[in-house]
Design a protein around this motif. Structure first.
Motif, PDB file in Angstrom:
ATOM      1  N   VAL A 299      14.216  14.292  17.674  1.00 23.03           N
ATOM      2  CA  VAL A 299      13.015  14.622  16.891  1.00 23.03           C
ATOM      3  C   VAL A 299      12.813  13.628  15.753  1.00 23.03           C
ATOM      4  N   GLY A 300      13.876  13.302  15.028  1.00 23.55           N
ATOM      5  CA  GLY A 300      13.731  12.471  13.837  1.00 23.55           C
ATOM      6  C   GLY A 300      13.364  11.029  14.122  1.00 23.55           C
ATOM      7  N   THR A 301      13.903  10.470  15.218  1.00 30.06           N
ATOM      8  CA  THR A 301      13.645   9.051  15.496  1.00 30.06           C
ATOM      9  C   THR A 301      12.172   8.757  15.767  1.00 30.06           C
ATOM     10  N   PRO A 302      11.512   9.433  16.707  1.00 29.70           N
ATOM     11  CA  PRO A 302      10.088   9.102  16.933  1.00 29.70           C
ATOM     12  C   PRO A 302       9.197   9.422  15.738  1.00 29.70           C
ATOM     13  N   VAL A 303       9.496  10.520  15.026  1.00 26.69           N
ATOM     14  CA  VAL A 303       8.682  10.826  13.847  1.00 26.69           C
ATOM     15  C   VAL A 303       8.861   9.740  12.784  1.00 26.69           C
ATOM     16  N   GLY A 304      10.096   9.289  12.576  1.00 26.14           N
ATOM     17  CA  GLY A 304      10.333   8.232  11.610  1.00 26.14           C
ATOM     18  C   GLY A 304       9.638   6.933  11.974  1.00 26.14           C
ATOM     19  N   VAL A 305       9.660   6.571  13.263  1.00 21.17           N
ATOM     20  CA  VAL A 305       8.959   5.361  13.694  1.00 21.17           C
ATOM     21  C   VAL A 305       7.460   5.497  13.433  1.00 21.17           C
ATOM     22  N   GLY A 306       6.902   6.671  13.733  1.00 20.42           N
ATOM     23  CA  GLY A 306       5.479   6.891  13.482  1.00 20.42           C
ATOM     24  C   GLY A 306       5.135   6.780  12.015  1.00 20.42           C
ATOM     25  N   LEU A 307       6.016   7.320  11.146  1.00 18.51           N
ATOM     26  CA  LEU A 307       5.772   7.220   9.702  1.00 18.51           C
ATOM     27  C   LEU A 307       5.785   5.765   9.235  1.00 18.51           C
ATOM     28  N   ILE A 308       6.723   4.984   9.740  1.00 16.38           N
ATOM     29  CA  ILE A 308       6.802   3.573   9.348  1.00 16.38           C
ATOM     30  C   ILE A 308       5.544   2.823   9.773  1.00 16.38           C
ATOM     31  N   VAL A 309       5.093   3.076  10.999  1.00 11.18           N
ATOM     32  CA  VAL A 309       3.888   2.403  11.483  1.00 11.18           C
ATOM     33  C   VAL A 309       2.674   2.803  10.653  1.00 11.18           C
ATOM     34  N   ARG A 310       2.582   4.095  10.312  1.00  5.90           N
ATOM     35  CA  ARG A 310       1.436   4.551   9.515  1.00  5.90           C
ATOM     36  C   ARG A 310       1.456   3.933   8.121  1.00  5.90           C
ATOM     37  N   LEU A 311       2.626   3.894   7.493  1.00  3.94           N
ATOM     38  CA  LEU A 311       2.714   3.313   6.157  1.00  3.94           C
ATOM     39  C   LEU A 311       2.386   1.823   6.173  1.00  3.94           C
ATOM     40  N   ARG A 312       2.837   1.115   7.206  1.00  6.03           N
ATOM     41  CA  ARG A 312       2.510  -0.309   7.294  1.00  6.03           C
ATOM     42  C   ARG A 312       1.004  -0.511   7.489  1.00  6.03           C
ATOM     43  N   ALA A 313       0.383   0.351   8.299  1.00  8.53           N
ATOM     44  CA  ALA A 313      -1.066   0.241   8.501  1.00  8.53           C
ATOM     45  C   ALA A 313      -1.815   0.532   7.206  1.00  8.53           C
ATOM     46  N   GLU A 314      -1.350   1.538   6.446  1.00 12.01           N
ATOM     47  CA  GLU A 314      -2.009   1.850   5.178  1.00 12.01           C
ATOM     48  C   GLU A 314      -1.837   0.722   4.174  1.00 12.01           C
ATOM     49  N   LEU A 315      -0.657   0.115   4.130  1.00 16.56           N
ATOM     50  CA  LEU A 315      -0.450  -1.011   3.218  1.00 16.56           C
ATOM     51  C   LEU A 315      -1.316  -2.205   3.603  1.00 16.56           C
ATOM     52  N   ALA A 316      -1.436  -2.447   4.921  1.00 15.17           N
ATOM     53  CA  ALA A 316      -2.295  -3.547   5.367  1.00 15.17           C
ATOM     54  C   ALA A 316      -3.751  -3.288   5.011  1.00 15.17           C
ATOM     55  N   GLU A 317      -4.212  -2.034   5.181  1.00 14.14           N
ATOM     56  CA  GLU A 317      -5.586  -1.693   4.834  1.00 14.14           C
ATOM     57  C   GLU A 317      -5.811  -1.814   3.329  1.00 14.14           C
ATOM     58  N   ARG A 318      -4.822  -1.389   2.553  1.00  9.93           N
ATOM     59  CA  ARG A 318      -4.944  -1.530   1.103  1.00  9.93           C
ATOM     60  C   ARG A 318      -5.015  -2.996   0.700  1.00  9.93           C
ATOM     61  N   GLY A 319      -4.218  -3.825   1.363  1.00 10.31           N
ATOM     62  CA  GLY A 319      -4.277  -5.255   1.071  1.00 10.31           C
ATOM     63  C   GLY A 319      -5.635  -5.850   1.396  1.00 10.31           C
ATOM     64  N   ARG A 320      -6.217  -5.428   2.534  1.00 13.30           N
ATOM     65  CA  ARG A 320      -7.551  -5.923   2.893  1.00 13.30           C
ATOM     66  C   ARG A 320      -8.584  -5.483   1.880  1.00 13.30           C
ATOM     67  N   ARG A 321      -8.483  -4.229   1.415  1.00 10.51           N
ATOM     68  CA  ARG A 321      -9.427  -3.753   0.397  1.00 10.51           C
ATOM     69  C   ARG A 321      -9.274  -4.531  -0.903  1.00 10.51           C
ATOM     70  N   GLU A 322      -8.041  -4.809  -1.289  1.00  6.57           N
ATOM     71  CA  GLU A 322      -7.835  -5.558  -2.526  1.00  6.57           C
ATOM     72  C   GLU A 322      -8.391  -6.969  -2.414  1.00  6.57           C
ATOM     73  N   VAL A 323      -8.220  -7.587  -1.242  1.00  7.17           N
ATOM     74  CA  VAL A 323      -8.785  -8.923  -1.041  1.00  7.17           C
ATOM     75  C   VAL A 323     -10.309  -8.875  -1.118  1.00  7.17           C
ATOM     76  N   ALA A 324     -10.908  -7.838  -0.466  1.00  4.33           N
ATOM     77  CA  ALA A 324     -12.367  -7.709  -0.505  1.00  4.33           C
ATOM     78  C   ALA A 324     -12.858  -7.445  -1.922  1.00  4.33           C
ATOM     79  N   ASP A 325     -12.140  -6.588  -2.673  1.00  9.44           N
ATOM     80  CA  ASP A 325     -12.534  -6.316  -4.056  1.00  9.44           C
ATOM     81  C   ASP A 325     -12.424  -7.569  -4.921  1.00  9.44           C
ATOM     82  N   ALA A 326     -11.376  -8.343  -4.696  1.00  9.91           N
ATOM     83  CA  ALA A 326     -11.228  -9.581  -5.459  1.00  9.91           C
ATOM     84  C   ALA A 326     -12.362 -10.551  -5.158  1.00  9.91           C
ATOM     85  N   ALA A 327     -12.769 -10.603  -3.884  1.00  9.24           N
ATOM     86  CA  ALA A 327     -13.887 -11.480  -3.524  1.00  9.24           C
ATOM     87  C   ALA A 327     -15.184 -11.012  -4.180  1.00  9.24           C
TER      88      ALA A 327
END
Length: 373
Positions: A141-169
């Protein structure tokens, strides 16, 4: 060739297409084996592929309803382990739990993970005794849920980075526009102001009407420079108050606006009813700009007009009305003033009505609620 390949990749990256393809690929072995088992009369072995396909079919809704999918797949798998149909946790469970970590967050993820773990641990420890069953359940149970959490957090960080780049522009573009406005508009307004002041200073005695007109033009140019500087400060600012919050104009400056209109040749009056209160910045700015634009339209598009402004404070709203009694001038090109008024009032949650009056002239009326703002 490369373009065709990219089109195929984009097609299969669509959520519904990807999930359907995933289910079909993982279900293919069971779909192939099932007819052979039925043809050989191996009825007892048919339950295994059917149980496997039932869990796979539930994955079709894993993005839209990840918690429901995880609960359904976990229940199917628990029944299979308890009855001996399934010997171990299959891929459907791992994918469903991964989806929980990937598409849910916070308390929902924790509660779902704990519930699925409890069901598996109980099945492996009590219903179907298995040495170290709870450890196996924790890992499954813990392994697949943990992998999903890592992928979601990385996607959110990437989206936040894109927003920050757009805001800076956006901020960089606003600063560039501010520099252009300052270099071009401010220069010309300053030149106009200097020329008007020089012309006023060189007038011979007895030209009081011309002198007053030039003085009014000089004051208007200075006011335009002052407001433009405030707007440039807003363009350069990175705050979230919005442009209307820092322009420095509001209902308290309406008397000055009426005075300017009179000095420009438009007889105008102001009536304030109700108890004046401090208005929100957006509403305060909108009231001033509505009156300013209405008086400007009266000067530009009417002949022999008189204007009256009425500002009414109510407990839950503020009303502003500008009416004139002039005749429409011929050949005037339509502008964007009324559209700008409508946008300002709509942003404040109010209503605007404009149009000719039955007795002649034009009327602009706006009502803006204070609670909505």
């Amino acid at each position: 060739m490369r373009r065709t390949f990219l089109k195929i990749v984009r097609f299969f990256r669509r959520p519904r297409v990807f999930d359907t393809t995933l289910v079909v690929v993982f279900s293919f072995p069971a779909l192939v084996a099932l007819p052979f088992m039925i043809a050989r009369g191996e009825a007892a072995m048919v339950l295994g592929p059917v149980h496997y396909l039932a869990g796979m079919a539930a994955l079709l809704m894993r993005r839209r309803r990840p918690i429901t999918t995880a609960a359904l797949v976990a229940a199917i798998e628990a029944v299979g382990l308890a009855t001996g149909i399934a010997q171990s946790v299959n891929a459907a469970v791992a994918i469903a739990l991964y989806s929980v970590g990937r598409y849910t967050a916070g308390r929902a993820t924790a509660i779902t993970t704990a519930g699925v773990f409890a069901a598996y641990a109980t099945t492996l420890e009590v219903v179907r005794p298995f040495t170290g069953g709870w450890v196996m359940a924790l890992f499954a149970v813990g392994t697949p849920v943990g992998v999903g959490l890592i992928v979601r957090l990385r996607a959110e960080l990437a989206e936040r980075g894109r927003r920050e780049v757009a805001d800076a522009a956006v901020r960089a573009e606003r600063r560039r526009i501010a520099r252009e406005l300052h270099d071009v508009v401010a220069h010309h307004i300053t030149v106009i102001n200097a020329l008007v002041g020089g012309a006023r200073a060189t007038l011979p005695p007895g030209q009081e009407v011309t002198r007053d007109a030039l003085e009014s033009a000089e004051q208007t140019a200075r006011q335009a420079m002052s407001e433009m500087r405030r707007l440039l400060d807003v363009l350069r600012a990175d705050g979230s108050e919005g442009p209307d919050a820092a322009t420095g104009v509001g209902a308290d400056r309406l008397p000055s606006l009426i005075k300017e209109a009179k000095s420009a040749g438009l007889p105008a009056s102001l009536t304030v009813t109700g108890e004046p209160v401090e208005l929100p910045a957006a509403v305060d700015h909108a009231v001033y700009r509505i009156v300013q634009e209405a008086l400007t339209n009266t000067r530009k598009h009417t002949v022999s007009a008189r204007a009256s402004v009425r500002l009414t404070y109510e407990p839950s709203a503020v009303e502003v009305e500008v009416v004139d009694d002039g005749l429409a001038a011929e050949g005037g090109a339509p502008g964007f003033g009324l559209g700008g008024m409508a946008e300002r009032v709509a942003l404040c949650g109010g209503q605007l009505s404009t149009g000719p009056r039955p007795e002649g002239g034009f009327r602009v009326h706006a009502r803006i609620p204070l609670e909505a703002t």
